[in-house]
Design a protein around this motif. Structure first.
Motif: not given
Length: 203
Positions: A85-90, A97-109
């Motif tokens: 879960v992240v705050e923004s698309i950025r 870019d880290t290449g360390q995560y291979r799961g899914m996302y959810h953008v809160l906006g």
């Protein structure tokens, strides 16, 4: 700033309306475009207009996409049992870019910020709950900037999810408190994702 051309002034004002671009930078960009071939400037303008008219919000994670589903949500090789879960698309871009995560996302906006008039209803928390209702997701990683607003948002979401059978974790504090996630260097952010820790909610 004196202009010999009204068209030039209007173009400079248009560029200067973008975040982080002052009048001097705007003038430099406009003068650069004036010296380019008309076809090159047409392609530049067309790309911006096409992007704004055709770009979509992924109907699952709310990332930007050319189609109904973004490339990440369509990628069956990714771990479907973990949602970051992240705050923004950025922030999605920064973590990718880290290449360390291979799961899914959810953008809160955004994050909950009463002073700015942003409450839970302005964020995509309801759709996150809907995604988790199936029980397929086993872990939610709260990768939200460690600010007061970010911590408030993490606390609120964790309360909403407390009755679900899943692990809630936060990124390790390699990212300093008060810092913005998108500005963390790739190595620090990558290590923070890998070394995430269970979230302890203070009642």
């Amino acid at each position: 700033m004196n202009f010999s051309s009204k068209l030039l002034e209007e173009a400079v004002n248009a560029f200067a309306s973008l975040p982080g671009i002052g009048k001097k930078t705007a003038l430099r960009l406009v003068l650069h475009l004036v010296t380019r071939e008309v076809e090159t400037v047409d392609q530049f303008g067309d790309a911006i207009v096409k992007m704004r008219r055709e770009i979509k919000s992924c109907k699952v994670c709310h990332n930007l996409s050319d189609e109904e589903l973004c490339n990440i949500c369509r990628d069956q090789r990714r771990d479907q049992q973990v949602i970051c879960v992240v705050e923004s698309i950025r922030d999605v871009m920064a973590i990718e870019d880290t290449g360390q995560y291979r799961g899914m996302y959810h953008v809160l906006g955004g994050v909950i910020s009463p002073l700015e008039g942003v409450g839970p209803g302005e964020l995509t928390i309801d759709s996150l709950e809907q995604r988790l209702a199936s029980g397929e997701v086993k872990e939610v990683v709260m990768a939200i900037s460690p600010t007061i607003e970010g911590e408030t948002t993490i606390f609120y979401i964790s309360k909403r999810l407390k009755d679900l059978d899943l692990k809630i974790s936060t990124i390790a504090r390699g990212v300093s408190f008060g810092g913005e996630l998108e500005y963390a260097d790739e190595l620090t952010l990558g290590r923070s994702i890998v070394a995430r820790v269970p979230y302890q909610r203070q009642e």
